[in-house]
Design a protein around this motif. Structure first.
Motif, short mmCIF file in Angstrom:
data_model
loop_
_atom_site.label_atom_id
_atom_site.label_comp_id
_atom_site.label_asym_id
_atom_site.label_seq_id
_atom_site.Cartn_x
_atom_site.Cartn_y
_atom_site.Cartn_z
N TYR B 7 34.60 -94.34 -75.87
CA TYR B 7 33.22 -94.80 -75.98
C TYR B 7 33.13 -96.32 -76.10
O TYR B 7 32.06 -96.88 -76.06
CB TYR B 7 32.53 -94.15 -77.19
CG TYR B 7 32.53 -92.67 -77.10
CD1 TYR B 7 31.54 -92.01 -76.36
CD2 TYR B 7 33.52 -91.91 -77.69
CE1 TYR B 7 31.55 -90.64 -76.23
CE2 TYR B 7 33.54 -90.53 -77.57
CZ TYR B 7 32.55 -89.90 -76.83
OH TYR B 7 32.57 -88.55 -76.69
N HIS B 191 27.47 -97.64 -73.76
CA HIS B 191 27.29 -96.32 -73.13
C HIS B 191 27.57 -96.39 -71.63
O HIS B 191 28.20 -95.50 -71.07
CB HIS B 191 25.87 -95.81 -73.37
CG HIS B 191 25.55 -94.57 -72.59
ND1 HIS B 191 24.79 -94.60 -71.46
CD2 HIS B 191 25.92 -93.28 -72.76
CE1 HIS B 191 24.69 -93.37 -70.97
NE2 HIS B 191 25.37 -92.56 -71.74
N SER B 194 31.21 -96.36 -71.15
CA SER B 194 31.95 -95.28 -71.81
C SER B 194 32.29 -94.20 -70.79
O SER B 194 31.77 -94.20 -69.68
CB SER B 194 31.10 -94.68 -72.93
OG SER B 194 30.04 -93.94 -72.36
#
Lengths: 294, 612
Positions: B7, B191, B194
């Motif tokens: 992540y 994000h 990730s």
């Protein structure tokens, strides 16, 4: 029983109106992948033309007919001015283009015609009710059902029997191949816009018969509902659009009739949630197909 | 540690920090300004968070959402209800339940409760939405927005209905708004890079290819949707507690349009673009709003114009769509631009392999065994594209699948790969039945494929193409390990120098190689190749032949190859299966097959076959 029958007629009337809008949307989508947000404004344009012609003293029937023609012409103008430069763009681009067109039209209506609703005097023959014994039924719902049925039958005949109609069906299946067969793409798309504008004009007139007025954002709500109807039916499928429209209209009317008092304000939320829930089981809509992978 | 690294990437964090700096400077400059200026800044912060949130879904999945303003509205409503003083609640929200009536929460307590509520709502809404594609998904999200709006208006008493919600304490100040923005910026940027974000972007670029890599696109979309809803929820909290007045009507279509214009003008898919787009449009609307009440130009008085800002937004989006469809930033980020300015290419990828001491995650163990087809048929309406084909392929074996055009070769591959559900018959891998499984599940059983028409994740880099497939296979591997192993694989295929290039910019032969590399990244037991040599010249074909041979001997992978290049097929394959009109005509050694009269007849027709 009588109550149910009355509600059934109302459901078919509202569903038929949604279906007319939805079919117009599906038609444009099937030939050029455009989800036309400005479709609702075609209803409004038809409504304003009707209003101004009546103010000028034209008989109701003639004014109505001309308002339908105006809606069809407005649709054609929209294609020529706004959508043609974006031909073959991706779906999102065209969708946003149409949204921008719709917003601009709203502002134009508000500035040049006025924010307030314009009342349209619907003849008493239309606004009244018919009585069969103890059974009362409004004329407007009956007209709505009749107009929807006639429009759909005329459309089916047009698509099946005329040269342009067959070309449009072919274009809906595979636009590029249709072009390679020597069909004029512009002609097909213009015809599709004209027809969708005509259907929007009819739907707009029916909507006005119900409300007795036309205002700048009149087309927004029915259009949003019709969008949902189109995707639930399966994007691009004309029968799907019709079924989706009827389904949504029926749900709405029967929820309004049978929901307990406390839940009535939520009828739109409930009907839309139910319809969106359908996607959990039919991700391509009721009549849609998955794309082939090669 | 490894899991966290799926992540987290330092590069993404740095990129977010670079973007945050000008924002913080702006916030500091606003600190001493007039209240009106502060409000403009906080409004900008609100829109930026909302656009970042929308971008987290629409940018990464490629599906435009009209519904995210719904989460803004819900969060504004919920958080305001929690922070309003009880006395005011008693008069303006009389139907609230008792426990809400008497309580008043602080900003952070209320935010926590609100965001949990939003996450739960989004988790339900995402169930149908994540199954949908393209425009259908977009319209369904629009439906959600209408539902939210009508619920808020309908629930008068618990809400203010269609009237304005007022008297909300002004708990969000300039520093707090800036803090919310920076957190949103960092989370959204992390994000994007990730592994779940990468999976969503794979689905955006090419859904079928993502499924073939074993990526369940729906799951990737699901989490992107929930995450983005939470970010939009944060935007709603900021809005409610900075402006302190809002109505359900103001959080509807108009705001949705403004949010989307900002996203599109900046560039869907770029966090940097979200910032640029929001700043540009905020500036534009601020100017237009001042002109809306009429102005003078060259001594000419222009009267009041309703909706000038709406027209401005509409024209802005039309201009951008017409001249620069991908928006100002496209899918690129700030570091890509900085890299170009300083004259060097953007850092391609860490060029290191994991040292032997580093823990290497063990990939999923799979049952190995023969791939067995029993009476497999595929019908399209009345047409039998594949007709009762029974066939066994052993691990490490190379099987050629040939036949005239339209004989059902690609369909049969599709049946094995799970993209075409079989009409009857079963397909087994070892002891397990894989027919009936969706494509991504088949891929996870160890069957990888390439496509007849190349399907790459075009706007992702070469490295990311391979990394995505590998990340799906090695569930516990961190980003560094994945980068290293992906580079190794690219090196093996001889395309490691292209690692930082967008896959769509590669030459045809290189793209074919990348597709094979990506298929290998999941360490399959069987690899299905659909016309790998199509469109290649002789040298490229020979090259490919050598690579494929090496794969079989080094990795022990079973290959099923569809191709029309008989030279390639005969040289590579141990056995050849011939399809004709959907039926299996013959299976055997290459020489036996090419000399078979029935096979010749199928290809050449009866009369010509007799003369050969």
């Amino acid at each position: 029983m009588e109550f149910f029958l009355q509600q059934f007629i109302n459901a078919m009337a509202l569903g038929g109106t949604y279906a007319l809008i939805a079919i117009g949307l599906a038609m444009i989508f099937s030939v050029m992948n455009l989800i036309n947000f400005a479709h609702g404004e075609l209803m409004t344009i038809g409504g304003y033309v009707l209003f101004f012609l009546l103010v000028m003293g034209m008989p109701f029937g003639a004014a109505l007919l001309l308002s339908l023609v105006a809606a069809a012409l407005a649709a054609v103008a929209m294609e020529l001015v706004a959508f043609r430069p974006f031909r073959n763009a991706d779906i999102v681009t065209m969708l946003l283009t149409s949204f921008a067109v719709s917003s601009i039209l709203h502002v134009l209506f508000q500035n040049f015609i006025g924010v307030r609703p314009k009342a349209i005097a619907v003849p008493p023959a239309i606004s009244g009710a018919l009585t069969f014994g103890t059974f009362n039924v409004g004329v407007v719902p009956l007209i709505s059902i009749l107009a929807s049925v006639v429009s759909v039958v005329a459309l089916v005949l047009f698509l099946r029997t005329t040269h342009v109609g067959v070309a449009m069906r072919a274009a809906a299946q595979d636009f590029r191949t249709t072009q390679l067969m020597g069909i004029n793409a512009n002609a097909v798309i213009l015809a599709a816009f004209a027809i969708s504008g005509l259907l929007a004009g009819v739907a707009g007139a029916l909507w006005i018969f119900q409300r007795g007025a036309v205002d700048p954002v009149m087309g927004v709500m029915p259009l949003l509902k019709a969008f949902i109807a189109v995707v639930v039916g399966g994007l691009g499928s004309l029968p799907g659009a019709a079924v989706g429209g009827l389904l949504l209209g029926t749900l709405e009317v029967f929820l309004r009739a049978y929901l307990p008092e406390g839940l009535l304000p939520f009828r739109d939320a409930i009907s839309l949630s139910l319809v969106i829930g359908i996607f959990t089981f039919y991700p391509h809509g009721l009549f849609g197909d998955a794309d082939a992978v090669r | 540690m490894q899991v966290i690294s799926r992540y987290f990437s330092r590069r993404a964090l740095l990129s977010a920090v670079v973007l945050a700096v000008p924002l913080l400077v702006l916030a500091a400059a606003t600190g001493g300004a007039a209240p009106a200026t502060k409000l403009v800044f906080m409004n900008f912060c609100f829109y930026l968070i909302a656009v970042l949130g929308l971008n987290a879904y629409s940018g990464n999945t490629g599906i435009l959402s009209f519904g995210h303003v719904g989460f803004v509205a819900l969060a504004a409503q919920i958080s305001a209800t929690l922070t309003m003083p009880p006395a005011l609640k008693a008069s303006s929200l009389p139907l609230l339940p008792e426990f809400l009536h008497n309580s008043q929460m602080g900003l952070f307590g209320a935010s926590a409760v609100t965001l949990v509520c939003i996450a739960l709502i989004a988790a339900v809404v995402a169930i149908p939405i994540c199954r949908l594609n393209g425009a259908t998904a977009t319209i369904a999200t629009l439906g959600f927005l209408i539902v939210v709006n009508s619920v808020i208006i309908g629930a008068q008493g618990i809400t203010r209905g269609s009237q304005a919600m007022f008297g909300i304490p002004a708990l969000v100040t300039v520093p707090i708004a800036a803090g919310f923005v920076v957190v949103a910026l960092v989370l959204c940027r992390l994000h994007k890079d990730s592994i779940p974000g990468l999976f969503a972007r794979c689905g955006r670029e090419n859904e079928a290819a993502a499924f073939a890599c074993g990526i369940d696109v729906r799951i990737a979309r699901y989490w992107a949707f929930v995450f983005s809803a939470i970010v939009c929820g944060a935007a709603g909290i900021v809005l409610a507690h900075s402006v302190t007045v809002f109505s359900a009507r103001s959080l509807f279509l108009e705001m949705m349009f403004a949010q989307i214009v900002m996203l599109v003008v900046g560039g869907i898919g770029s966090v940097t673009g979200a910032l640029v787009g929001t700043a540009t449009i905020t500036l534009l609307t601020e100017i237009l709003r001042r002109l809306e009440n009429g102005f003078h130009v060259f001594g000419l008085a222009v009267p009041q114009i309703f909706g000038l800002t709406t027209i401005g937004l509409s024209l802005a989006i039309l201009v951008v769509l017409y001249w620069r469809r991908e928006g100002l930033a496209g899918t690129r980020e700030i570091e890509d631009f900085l890299g170009r300015i300083s004259g060097r290419k953007a850092p391609a990828a860490p060029m290191r392999t994991p040292s032997p001491t580093e823990a290497v995650a063990v990939p999923v163990r799979r049952a190995t065994g023969a791939l067995t087809l029993v009476d497999v048929s595929k019908a399209y309406g009345g047409l039998l594209a594949v007709d009762k084909v029974s066939l066994t392929v052993n691990p490490g074996e190379v099987l050629g699948l040939i036949g005239p055009n339209g004989s059902g070769k690609t369909t049969l591959l599709g049946c094995i790969a799970g993209t075409h559900p079989v009409s009857s018959g079963t397909i087994r891998l070892g002891g397990e039945t894989i027919s009936g499984l969706p494509a991504f599940a088949v891929a996870r059983h160890g069957i990888a494929r390439t496509f007849q028409t190349i399907r790459l994740f075009s706007r992702l880099t070469v490295l990311q193409n391979v990394k995505a497939a590998m990340a799906q296979h090695r569930r516990s591997a961190g980003q560094r390990e994945l980068d290293g192993a992906s580079m190794d694989l690219l090196r093996e295929m001889g395309i490691e120098t292209l690692a930082g290039r967008a896959a769509g910019t590669l030459a045809y032969g290189q793209q074919r190689r990348l597709e094979v590399a990506r298929a290998l990244a999941s360490e399959p037991t069987f690899l299905l190749l659909d016309e790998p040599a199509a469109g290649m010249n002789e040298a490229e074909t020979a090259d490919l032949l050598a690579t494929l041979r090496r794969l079989v001997t080094e990795r022990g992978i079973g290959l099923i190859i569809v191709d029309h290049d008989m030279h390639l097929i005969v040289n590579l394959c141990e056995r050849i299966a011939v399809l004709n009109k959907g039926e299996l005509l013959k299976v055997g050694k290459p020489l036996d097959v090419t000399r078979d009269a029935a096979v010749r007849e199928a290809y050449l027709g009866r009369r010509s076959a007799a003369n050969v």
